[in-house]
Design an enzyme around this catalytic site. Structure first.
Site, PDB file in Angstrom:
ATOM      1  N   ALA A 190     -98.413 -42.001 -21.223  1.00 51.07           N
ATOM      2  CA  ALA A 190     -98.218 -40.790 -20.960  1.00 51.07           C
ATOM      3  C   ALA A 190     -99.916 -40.099 -20.489  1.00 51.07           C
ATOM      4  O   ALA A 190    -100.176 -39.541 -19.922  1.00 51.07           O
ATOM      5  CB  ALA A 190     -97.448 -39.959 -21.504  1.00 51.07           C
ATOM      6  N   THR A 191    -100.633 -40.847 -20.993  1.00 49.55           N
ATOM      7  CA  THR A 191    -102.053 -40.429 -21.755  1.00 49.55           C
ATOM      8  C   THR A 191    -102.721 -40.795 -20.113  1.00 49.55           C
ATOM      9  O   THR A 191    -103.184 -39.183 -19.818  1.00 49.55           O
ATOM     10  CB  THR A 191    -102.838 -40.905 -22.766  1.00 49.55           C
ATOM     11  OG1 THR A 191    -102.346 -40.093 -23.794  1.00 49.55           O
ATOM     12  CG2 THR A 191    -104.005 -40.758 -22.399  1.00 49.55           C
TER      13      THR A 191
ATOM     14  N   ASN B  29     -94.550 -31.047 -28.223  1.00 50.83           N
ATOM     15  CA  ASN B  29     -94.127 -32.129 -28.561  1.00 50.83           C
ATOM     16  C   ASN B  29     -94.410 -32.274 -30.507  1.00 50.83           C
ATOM     17  O   ASN B  29     -94.192 -33.123 -31.840  1.00 50.83           O
ATOM     18  CB  ASN B  29     -95.266 -33.621 -28.242  1.00 50.83           C
ATOM     19  CG  ASN B  29     -96.727 -32.937 -29.033  1.00 50.83           C
ATOM     20  OD1 ASN B  29     -97.336 -31.954 -27.618  1.00 50.83           O
ATOM     21  ND2 ASN B  29     -97.820 -33.694 -29.929  1.00 50.83           N
TER      22      ASN B  29
ATOM     23  N   GLN C 234     -92.330 -35.966 -23.921  1.00 54.20           N
ATOM     24  CA  GLN C 234     -90.952 -35.792 -25.197  1.00 54.20           C
ATOM     25  C   GLN C 234     -89.687 -35.177 -24.328  1.00 54.20           C
ATOM     26  O   GLN C 234     -88.598 -34.906 -24.867  1.00 54.20           O
ATOM     27  CB  GLN C 234     -91.158 -34.665 -25.971  1.00 54.20           C
ATOM     28  CG  GLN C 234     -93.110 -35.280 -27.040  1.00 54.20           C
ATOM     29  CD  GLN C 234     -92.544 -36.185 -28.020  1.00 54.20           C
ATOM     30  OE1 GLN C 234     -91.432 -35.938 -28.290  1.00 54.20           O
ATOM     31  NE2 GLN C 234     -93.489 -36.355 -28.231  1.00 54.20           N
TER      32      GLN C 234
ATOM     33  N   ALA D  49     -92.612 -44.613 -22.395  1.00 58.66           N
ATOM     34  CA  ALA D  49     -91.577 -45.373 -22.377  1.00 58.66           C
ATOM     35  C   ALA D  49     -91.197 -44.963 -23.536  1.00 58.66           C
ATOM     36  O   ALA D  49     -89.642 -45.015 -24.127  1.00 58.66           O
ATOM     37  CB  ALA D  49     -91.553 -46.675 -22.251  1.00 58.66           C
ATOM     38  N   HIS D  50     -92.444 -45.311 -24.351  1.00 65.23           N
ATOM     39  CA  HIS D  50     -92.328 -45.540 -26.167  1.00 65.23           C
ATOM     40  C   HIS D  50     -92.016 -44.168 -26.960  1.00 65.23           C
ATOM     41  O   HIS D  50     -90.333 -44.251 -27.869  1.00 65.23           O
ATOM     42  CB  HIS D  50     -93.229 -45.929 -26.947  1.00 65.23           C
ATOM     43  CG  HIS D  50     -94.929 -45.001 -27.576  1.00 65.23           C
ATOM     44  ND1 HIS D  50     -95.116 -44.103 -28.207  1.00 65.23           N
ATOM     45  CD2 HIS D  50     -95.490 -43.904 -26.131  1.00 65.23           C
ATOM     46  CE1 HIS D  50     -95.600 -42.847 -28.066  1.00 65.23           C
ATOM     47  NE2 HIS D  50     -96.104 -43.096 -26.811  1.00 65.23           N
TER      48      HIS D  50
ATOM     49  N   THR E 283    -103.150 -55.162 -11.453  1.00 64.79           N
ATOM     50  CA  THR E 283    -101.509 -56.098 -11.180  1.00 64.79           C
ATOM     51  C   THR E 283    -101.234 -55.316 -11.701  1.00 64.79           C
ATOM     52  O   THR E 283    -101.053 -54.861 -13.468  1.00 64.79           O
ATOM     53  CB  THR E 283    -102.470 -56.953 -12.104  1.00 64.79           C
ATOM     54  OG1 THR E 283    -103.501 -58.219 -11.319  1.00 64.79           O
ATOM     55  CG2 THR E 283    -101.102 -58.328 -12.337  1.00 64.79           C
TER      56      THR E 283
ATOM     57  N   CYS F 286    -100.974 -37.649 -32.705  1.00 64.81           N
ATOM     58  CA  CYS F 286    -102.367 -38.221 -32.371  1.00 64.81           C
ATOM     59  C   CYS F 286    -103.261 -37.213 -33.172  1.00 64.81           C
ATOM     60  O   CYS F 286    -104.575 -37.321 -33.113  1.00 64.81           O
ATOM     61  CB  CYS F 286    -103.199 -37.698 -30.527  1.00 64.81           C
ATOM     62  SG  CYS F 286    -101.316 -38.629 -29.380  1.00 64.81           S
TER      63      CYS F 286
END
Length: 386
Positions: free
Chosen positions: A73-74, A153, A181, A202-203, A241, A325
């Site tokens: 996301a960042t 968040n 979120q 994803a996390h 890549t 964060c």
């Protein structure tokens, strides 16, 4: 219940689903080839990426060719905001966002302001919800991009993205949404939702750290300049890549989420209600955010108690004093300060966040531990201001 660690910090990160780990392992055994290669192994990697991108697209009801894979996301926030603003700078240099956004958003706007862009920060109501009329009033003829988070968040506040996006569409303003979120946790239909740019990671919904995506709508004037340069991958928007294994993991994460959203939401609602019922009677307790917000997050402040001491007293609960964060700083949460909380109120805040594996026993234990910790700390400092 024993004093084993109890994880209630799912808003910071979630455990990787076992099926996702298995998919990553399977893909790593199928091919190690660079997906940019034209030989058979490279083509296989390309096929895996296409299938996985399709799984994410299906979750969002979006076209797969509108998804650009990123590291999370960042990066997606940076690419969307900086890339979108710079692409449309010749049309105007006015931008709009909120002070309650994630640092991955607010910091980009601060950088753009140094480049000569004019940024307007709109304020939400005391419950964290942004009034569409306030948002619309901040827009100007030269406004080119707005960024509003889907689910906050820290507080779990859910913004009316449909209304805000419709306002932007009427004015041909790019609408970016940080949905870190939200994706995989609430229903999102990008075929109907008026969003131009959406950041995904994803996390936050049971996938691995280090992979995400940026959705870019297919409409005139909706484009971003790259912030990375190199090869020609992903239409040169995000060169480099592509990680076949990580993208496969994101696809599997999305596929699982598509089947579980309703059950997950019902579970989260029951966990949040149980915790709130267990602590609501504490004197001087304040709910931070909207009672009707995302049920996976409960953020509360309490009078007469300091947050860092409370965090230690809550062990073995694994919770947060703010966003992941920013939780290492002693500064009060800028999100809560934007909601009108005092420094003392913001510093006493604790964010509980729940997930698929959270149990009622754990939540009841957490409520009891919170009640006990507040009582003990108040007894140690009976003169603390209420």
């Amino acid at each position: 219940m024993t004093d084993r660690s109890i994880y209630l910090d799912y808003a910071a990160s979630t455990p990787v689903d076992g099926r996702v780990w298995e998919r990553m392992r399977e893909v790593s055994e199928l091919t190690c080839a660079n997906p940019s290669s034209t030989h058979a192994a490279g083509r296989l990697a390309q096929e895996i990426i296409a299938t996985s991108t399709g799984q994410l697209a299906a979750l969002l009801n979006a076209r797969a060719d509108r998804l650009v894979m990123t590291s999370g996301a960042t990066e997606s926030d940076n690419l969307a905001i900086a890339g979108g603003a710079r692409y449309r700078a010749h049309r105007g240099r006015h931008l709009v966002s909120m002070r309650t956004e994630h640092k991955a958003v607010t910091d980009v706007f601060e950088i753009l302001a140094k480049e000569g862009f004019d940024v307007t920060w709109v304020d939400p109501a005391a419950n964290g919800v942004l009034d569409p009329a306030v948002f619309e009033a901040a827009l100007r003829d030269d406004t080119q991009l707005a960024s509003i988070m889907f689910v906050n968040n820290e507080t779990g506040v859910v913004q009316d993205i449909e209304a805000l996006g419709a306002i932007c569409r009427e004015r041909n303003i790019l609408m970016h949404v940080d949905a870190a979120q939200a994706v995989g946790k609430v229903h999102i239909d990008l075929a109907t939702l008026p969003v131009d740019l959406m950041s995904i990671t994803a996390h936050k919904f049971y996938g691995p750290k280090g992979v995400g995506a940026l959705y870019i709508a297919d409409r005139p004037g909706c484009h971003v300049e790259p912030i990375l340069y190199g090869g020609g991958q992903q239409r040169r928007i995000r060169p480099g890549t592509m990680s076949t294994e990580m993208i496969a993991a994101l696809g599997m994460t999305a596929s699982i989420a598509a089947e579980r959203i309703d059950d997950d939401l019902a579970h989260l609602r029951s966990m949040r209600k149980a915790l709130w019922d267990g602590i609501a009677g504490i004197d001087g307790l304040t709910l931070n955010g909207d009672p009707d917000g995302f049920p996976g997050i409960l953020n509360v402040s309490v009078a007469g108690v300091e947050g860092e001491s409370l965090l230690l007293a809550l062990e073995p609960l694994l919770v947060a004093t703010g966003s992941a964060c920013n939780s290492k700083t002693r500064e009060p949460s800028y999100v809560l300060r934007a909601l009108g909380r005092s420094d003392a109120e913001a510093q006493s805040a604790i964010r509980f966040s729940f997930g698929r594996a959270t149990t009622l026993d754990e939540v009841e234990f957490a409520a009891a531990r919170y009640r006990d910790a507040v009582a003990r700390l108040r007894a140690l400092a009976p003169g603390a201001a209420a």
